[in-house]
Design a protein around this motif. Sequence first.
Motif, PDB file in Angstrom:
ATOM      1  N   ILE A 294       0.984  -1.140   0.084  1.00 47.35           N
ATOM      2  CA  ILE A 294       0.127  -0.043   0.400  1.00 47.35           C
ATOM      3  C   ILE A 294       0.575   1.824  -0.084  1.00 47.35           C
ATOM      4  O   ILE A 294       0.868   2.348  -0.474  1.00 47.35           O
ATOM      5  CB  ILE A 294      -0.757   0.443   1.065  1.00 47.35           C
ATOM      6  N   ALA A 295       1.821   1.417   0.584  1.00 47.31           N
ATOM      7  CA  ALA A 295       2.612   2.628   0.836  1.00 47.31           C
ATOM      8  C   ALA A 295       3.312   2.644  -0.558  1.00 47.31           C
ATOM      9  O   ALA A 295       3.606   4.218  -0.738  1.00 47.31           O
ATOM     10  CB  ALA A 295       3.708   1.968   1.934  1.00 47.31           C
ATOM     11  N   LEU A 296       4.101   2.113  -0.720  1.00 46.83           N
ATOM     12  CA  LEU A 296       5.052   1.803  -2.302  1.00 46.83           C
ATOM     13  C   LEU A 296       4.052   2.168  -3.776  1.00 46.83           C
ATOM     14  O   LEU A 296       3.973   3.149  -4.113  1.00 46.83           O
ATOM     15  CB  LEU A 296       5.244   0.253  -2.933  1.00 46.83           C
ATOM     16  N   ASN A 297       2.795   1.760  -3.113  1.00 43.39           N
ATOM     17  CA  ASN A 297       1.230   1.879  -4.541  1.00 43.39           C
ATOM     18  C   ASN A 297       1.525   3.492  -4.037  1.00 43.39           C
ATOM     19  O   ASN A 297       0.679   4.766  -5.381  1.00 43.39           O
ATOM     20  CB  ASN A 297       0.631   0.917  -4.310  1.00 43.39           C
ATOM     21  N   ASN A 298       1.452   4.148  -3.072  1.00 45.23           N
ATOM     22  CA  ASN A 298       0.952   5.189  -2.820  1.00 45.23           C
ATOM     23  C   ASN A 298       1.264   5.900  -3.212  1.00 45.23           C
ATOM     24  O   ASN A 298       1.808   7.205  -3.472  1.00 45.23           O
ATOM     25  CB  ASN A 298       0.401   5.751  -1.519  1.00 45.23           C
ATOM     26  N   PHE A 299       3.192   5.735  -2.976  1.00 46.42           N
ATOM     27  CA  PHE A 299       3.760   6.276  -3.470  1.00 46.42           C
ATOM     28  C   PHE A 299       4.836   6.772  -5.007  1.00 46.42           C
ATOM     29  O   PHE A 299       5.018   7.553  -5.469  1.00 46.42           O
ATOM     30  CB  PHE A 299       5.886   5.630  -3.084  1.00 46.42           C
ATOM     31  N   PHE A 300       4.315   5.842  -5.690  1.00 42.99           N
ATOM     32  CA  PHE A 300       4.241   5.604  -6.818  1.00 42.99           C
ATOM     33  C   PHE A 300       3.331   6.536  -8.003  1.00 42.99           C
ATOM     34  O   PHE A 300       3.828   6.833  -8.725  1.00 42.99           O
ATOM     35  CB  PHE A 300       4.053   4.023  -7.448  1.00 42.99           C
ATOM     36  N   ARG A 301       2.411   6.637  -7.193  1.00 48.49           N
ATOM     37  CA  ARG A 301       1.176   6.347  -8.133  1.00 48.49           C
ATOM     38  C   ARG A 301       0.905   8.355  -7.624  1.00 48.49           C
ATOM     39  O   ARG A 301       0.050   9.921  -8.395  1.00 48.49           O
ATOM     40  CB  ARG A 301      -0.665   5.840  -7.596  1.00 48.49           C
TER      41      ARG A 301
END
Length: 267
Positions: A118-125
């Motif tokens: 979830i953290a990486l998804n938010n970071f990338f998008r």
Amino acid sequence: MRLSRLSRTTLGVVTALILVIVYVPLFVVLVNSFSTSTSLTWPPPGFTLEWWQKAFQSAGAMEAVLTSVQIAIIATLVSLALGTLISLALQRFDFFGRDAISLLVILPIALPGIITGIALNNFFRTIMGVPLSIWTVVIAHATFCIVTVFNNVIARLRRMGTSLEEASADLGAGVWTTFRLVTFPQLRSALLAGGLLAFALSFDEIIVTTFTAGSGVTTLPIFILNNMFRPNQAPIVSVIAVVLVLVSIIPIYLAQRLSSDTEQKAP
């Protein structure tokens, strides 16, 4: 330490029970990959090699295998480079905040995969505005694969000491020459073990991959999840699961052998 007969018996029973719980389901998957049933009934009504043939003829499965291998190789190479540099920095130099950085390096592998995803998804998008792709998966896998390389390399550096490197410097060798001729040869088996573990960890990872892969990226674990409950696909999924287990066992076994051989040779 000597254990009583009752203690040895208790430990033996508990160990056997744990092994049964872990490996009997894997054995069931193996048997189902040869079953004539398309619904994986138990016991199998018959045995066939049809599903193995169909699995290796499946374009989607082969593409998923290739994608997983590509991601695992790139993530492993990135982890080897960064994990080694971080290990050298934290072990060979004393600076403010070293312990905190060491904790932050190890933390990703301790966090639940869904939190990391979830953290990486938010970071990338959201923050970076980067579309999800195979490269976002590589970066995501590298965040926790670094830990396996870091743990292996820093453990080796602690056993090595600095006497040989200091002797090399006293004889006039530069930093790069000392690393190439003195440090690296002593780190090779630790790097290989860490790299093999990183590859295995990346190859069968699914939770973080699900959150960081774009719609066009299908790794082997995602392929299994997507096809597990489709009609007539369960036996093929069982075949792929068996192959995935075998592919994961080989690097882990080699890494264990390398680590044990190195510990036996250490003074």
